[in-house]
Scaffold this motif. Structure first.
Motif, PDB file in Angstrom:
ATOM      1  N   ASP A  38      19.613  70.145 -49.112  1.00 21.10           N
ATOM      2  CA  ASP A  38      19.465  71.473 -48.524  1.00 21.10           C
ATOM      3  C   ASP A  38      19.972  72.505 -49.524  1.00 21.10           C
ATOM      4  O   ASP A  38      21.065  72.358 -50.082  1.00 21.10           O
ATOM      5  CB  ASP A  38      20.273  71.591 -47.224  1.00 21.10           C
ATOM      6  CG  ASP A  38      19.526  71.009 -46.040  1.00 21.10           C
ATOM      7  OD1 ASP A  38      18.293  71.164 -45.972  1.00 21.10           O
ATOM      8  OD2 ASP A  38      20.176  70.404 -45.176  1.00 21.10           O
ATOM      9  N   PRO A  39      19.173  73.555 -49.777  1.00 21.31           N
ATOM     10  CA  PRO A  39      19.587  74.540 -50.769  1.00 21.31           C
ATOM     11  C   PRO A  39      20.793  75.350 -50.302  1.00 21.31           C
ATOM     12  O   PRO A  39      20.905  75.666 -49.119  1.00 21.31           O
ATOM     13  CB  PRO A  39      18.362  75.440 -50.919  1.00 21.31           C
ATOM     14  CG  PRO A  39      17.538  75.183 -49.713  1.00 21.31           C
ATOM     15  CD  PRO A  39      17.879  73.823 -49.209  1.00 21.31           C
ATOM     16  N   PRO A  40      21.686  75.675 -51.226  1.00 21.90           N
ATOM     17  CA  PRO A  40      22.832  76.502 -50.850  1.00 21.90           C
ATOM     18  C   PRO A  40      22.392  77.942 -50.601  1.00 21.90           C
ATOM     19  O   PRO A  40      21.583  78.485 -51.342  1.00 21.90           O
ATOM     20  CB  PRO A  40      23.742  76.417 -52.082  1.00 21.90           C
ATOM     21  CG  PRO A  40      22.827  76.106 -53.216  1.00 21.90           C
ATOM     22  CD  PRO A  40      21.692  75.313 -52.631  1.00 21.90           C
ATOM     23  N   LYS A  41      22.873  78.532 -49.540  1.00 22.25           N
ATOM     24  CA  LYS A  41      22.574  79.933 -49.223  1.00 22.25           C
ATOM     25  C   LYS A  41      21.106  80.270 -49.453  1.00 22.25           C
ATOM     26  O   LYS A  41      20.778  81.151 -50.242  1.00 22.25           O
ATOM     27  CB  LYS A  41      23.463  80.861 -50.042  1.00 22.25           C
ATOM     28  CG  LYS A  41      24.936  80.762 -49.707  1.00 22.25           C
ATOM     29  CD  LYS A  41      25.716  81.867 -50.372  1.00 22.25           C
ATOM     30  CE  LYS A  41      26.135  81.429 -51.764  1.00 22.25           C
ATOM     31  NZ  LYS A  41      26.953  82.405 -52.462  1.00 22.25           N
ATOM     32  N   ALA A  42      20.229  79.546 -48.808  1.00 24.16           N
ATOM     33  CA  ALA A  42      18.793  79.755 -49.002  1.00 24.16           C
ATOM     34  C   ALA A  42      18.398  81.169 -48.597  1.00 24.16           C
ATOM     35  O   ALA A  42      18.576  81.566 -47.457  1.00 24.16           O
ATOM     36  CB  ALA A  42      18.006  78.731 -48.206  1.00 24.16           C
ATOM     37  N   ASP A  43      17.893  81.912 -49.552  1.00 22.05           N
ATOM     38  CA  ASP A  43      17.397  83.258 -49.309  1.00 22.05           C
ATOM     39  C   ASP A  43      15.875  83.196 -49.429  1.00 22.05           C
ATOM     40  O   ASP A  43      15.321  83.394 -50.508  1.00 22.05           O
ATOM     41  CB  ASP A  43      17.995  84.230 -50.322  1.00 22.05           C
ATOM     42  CG  ASP A  43      17.633  85.671 -50.018  1.00 22.05           C
ATOM     43  OD1 ASP A  43      17.111  85.946 -48.917  1.00 22.05           O
ATOM     44  OD2 ASP A  43      17.850  86.515 -50.899  1.00 22.05           O
ATOM     45  N   GLY A  44      15.222  82.841 -48.343  1.00 21.02           N
ATOM     46  CA  GLY A  44      13.777  82.693 -48.336  1.00 21.02           C
ATOM     47  C   GLY A  44      13.368  81.624 -47.345  1.00 21.02           C
ATOM     48  O   GLY A  44      14.187  81.127 -46.567  1.00 21.02           O
TER      49      GLY A  44
END
Length: 192
Positions: A164-170
């Motif tokens: 899971d991407p860290p702090k996903a902005d999108g």
């Protein structure tokens, strides 16, 4: 480098197993496509990771326009058109590409945003290039890329992640398969 994507937004009750099976059967067909840097077979499922929709939305990075054109006009894309209708195909000119240290992507993050008004174009794209570097350097990142569509003045940022991407902005997608016959030939860094 040239980025490309089409999105198939599916009904809320659509069985996403159909898309998973399709990719399992057909995904390997682009594993050696001439001119393709990579294709990430992406899905979002309604209610998971903040997605409001079921969607199949593959994302491509092309090394050559010839390879992209061969896909669009030479039969590769026809299967999508036959099964789902002809979706609009978005294209962006590549601005930057960076490699990370991960090896098996499970998730992707895609963010599109307008090039801000009142900002010098050179500054806007320089910021997009800079924002490509940090995801690629983060733990679990496979790669990050940025592009611009000058017909809409829209920036796109794309990254692949092992977790899971860290702090996903999108928008966050699951990666079902990665075809990457020319990934090693995608030019690194800023593209001008």
């Amino acid at each position: 480098m040239h980025a490309m994507q089409y999105e198939l937004t599916l009904p809320a009750d659509y069985d996403m197993g159909v898309i998973r099976d399709r990719v399992a059967r057909r995904g390997h067909l682009l594993d050696d496509w001439d001119g393709l840097g990579l294709k990430a077979y992406l899905i979002r499922e309604r209610g998971l990771r903040g997605s409001p929709v079921n969607q199949y939305a593959p994302f491509y990075l092309w090394n050559t326009v010839d390879g992209m054109n061969a896909f669009l006009w030479g039969g590769g894309f026809q299967g999508v058109c036959d099964d789902f209708g002809r979706p609009p195909v978005r294209q962006w000119t590549g601005l930057a590409y960076e490699e990370g240290g991960a090896s098996h992507p499970r998730f992707a993050v895609l963010r599109r945003q307008p090039v801000p008004d009142g900002v010098a174009l050179a500054d806007a794209v320089a910021d997009a290039v800079d924002e490509t570097r940090w995801p690629a350097a983060a733990e679990g990142a496979l790669l990050a890329a940025a592009g611009v569509d000058t017909s809409r003045w829209e920036l796109v940022r794309f990254s692949l992640w092992e977790h899971d991407p860290p702090k996903a902005d999108g928008e966050v997608f699951e990666v079902l398969h990665l075809s990457a016959p020319g990934r090693d030939r995608l030019p690194r860094g800023r593209r001008w």
